[in-house]
Design an enzyme around this catalytic site. Structure first.
Site, PDB file in Angstrom:
ATOM      1  N   ASP A 196       0.852  -1.193   0.000  1.00 10.36           N
ATOM      2  CA  ASP A 196       0.000   0.000   0.000  1.00 10.36           C
ATOM      3  C   ASP A 196       0.889   1.245   0.000  1.00 10.36           C
ATOM      4  OD1 ASP A 196      -2.433   1.367   0.009  1.00 10.36           O
ATOM      5  OD2 ASP A 196      -2.540   1.445   2.191  1.00 10.36           O
ATOM      6  N   ASN A 201       1.685   7.067   2.993  1.00 12.86           N
ATOM      7  CA  ASN A 201       2.415   6.120   3.826  1.00 12.86           C
ATOM      8  C   ASN A 201       3.924   6.368   3.792  1.00 12.86           C
ATOM      9  OD1 ASN A 201       0.480   4.587   5.148  1.00 12.86           O
ATOM     10  ND2 ASN A 201       0.205   3.187   3.429  1.00 12.86           N
ATOM     11  N   ASP A 212       3.595   1.612   7.856  1.00 11.36           N
ATOM     12  CA  ASP A 212       2.411   0.769   7.740  1.00 11.36           C
ATOM     13  C   ASP A 212       2.535  -0.383   6.742  1.00 11.36           C
ATOM     14  OD1 ASP A 212      -0.069  -0.222   8.166  1.00 11.36           O
ATOM     15  OD2 ASP A 212      -1.153   1.408   7.192  1.00 11.36           O
TER      16      ASP A 212
END
Length: 322
Positions: A196, A201, A212
């Site tokens: 992701d 992030n 994350d």
């Protein structure tokens, strides 16, 4: 254990969980921008700032969470700048009653600038190092980036969510997108990914700090590249060359994967719709996404899917040859 929600995670429960591992907050728990889990920042009695992540019940098994943690530890050992869970009394995954949580050092920084080519090149270098580590061994229990999880299951769920007045129009285009993705997306070389890697992030403080790994999974390397690209096609080509120039200082990038950028974008779009529907019983989602499941929302998704179908039928991005 509550089914997929946080009805049991009261403020007292949060404090009791932290105190059970010797962490005593001296400030309130400030909620951070996270919906899948519950994430808070706080100041403890040792005068250090921490972040605690309370994992959503029944979403991932302990073994899957621990694979994420082990990957983090391997990346830290390889000097990849990622925020890893703290080891508390020999454990990174902590338990209190039916609550599972992890602690992290709170890190500062500013937003990663997606239009800053110097920053983009540096992120590319660290993604090359991340994938170098990711290719050393596979995940055993974490999921894979596949069409079933990212398109088929979300579309099946959405059958009961769309208003009858718009269901036929939505599925007419969604099924075309699905079929186009199925004809194009056939990955073979799967590695452990961040999963992701969007700009939100990545923090910047004298260099990137990756956040994350909650969505870490097996998949093609390009999954961690394409979300860094934005703007018009020419801008994305320049960004792509910049990222991959840094990336290939540490790992080979298979150019054949560039043709999967638009299929992966389509998969993310449909998965996101299904994710909102799946979590709708969580009051936090209803407060954060009040526009979801309205007639206007689905009309906008039909238009977005039509545009994505056109993108799927265009020539894929490729590196600029000098």
């Amino acid at each position: 254990m509550a089914q997929f929600n946080f009805s049991h995670l009261t403020p007292d429960c949060q404090l009791d969980a932290l105190e059970s591992v010797g962490i005593f907050p001296q400030s309130g728990l400030l909620a951070l921008n996270s919906y899948e889990n519950r994430v808070y920042q706080f100041l403890a009695d040792d005068n250090k700032r921490y972040v605690v992540k309370f994992y959503r019940p029944n979403r991932l098994t302990d073994a899957q969470i621990l694979e994420d943690h082990r990957f983090c530890e391997q990346l830290v050992e390889a000097e990849v700048p990622i925020v890893a869970p703290l080891n508390i009394n020999g454990q990174t995954l902590l338990h209190w009653q039916d609550v599972r949580f992890a602690l992290f050092n709170s890190v500062g920084g500013r937003s990663f600038e997606v239009d800053n080519l110097d920053q983009l090149a540096q992120v590319g270098r660290y993604l090359g190092r991340l994938h170098q580590v990711g290719a050393q061994e596979p995940f055993q229990v974490r999921p894979t980036l596949n069409i079933d999880d990212f398109i088929e299951r979300p579309l099946a769920l959405l059958q009961s969510w769309l208003p009858d007045s718009i269901k036929r129009a939505f599925f007419a285009i969604a099924e075309q997108v699905r079929d186009e993705v199925k004809s194009q997306y056939h990955p073979s070389e799967l590695i452990r990914l961040h999963g992701d890697c969007h700009p939100g992030n990545i923090l910047w403080l004298d260099g990137p700090k990756l956040l994350d790994l909650d969505d870490a999974r097996m998949g093609p390397a390009v999954q961690d590249i394409w979300m860094l690209l934005s703007g018009e096609r020419q801008e994305r080509l320049i960004q792509l060359d910049t990222v991959l120039e840094g990336y290939e200082e540490f790992a080979h990038f298979p150019d054949k994967e560039l043709k999967w950028i638009e299929p992966l974008r389509a998969m993310r779009m449909i998965h996101y719709m299904g994710w909102l529907a799946k979590r709708w019983e969580d009051g936090a989602f209803q407060r954060a996404f009040p526009w979801f499941n309205s007639q206007q929302y689905w009309e906008n998704q039909i238009l977005a899917l039509k545009e994505q179908l056109s993108a799927l039928r265009e020539a894929p991005l490729s590196r600029v040859l000098y």
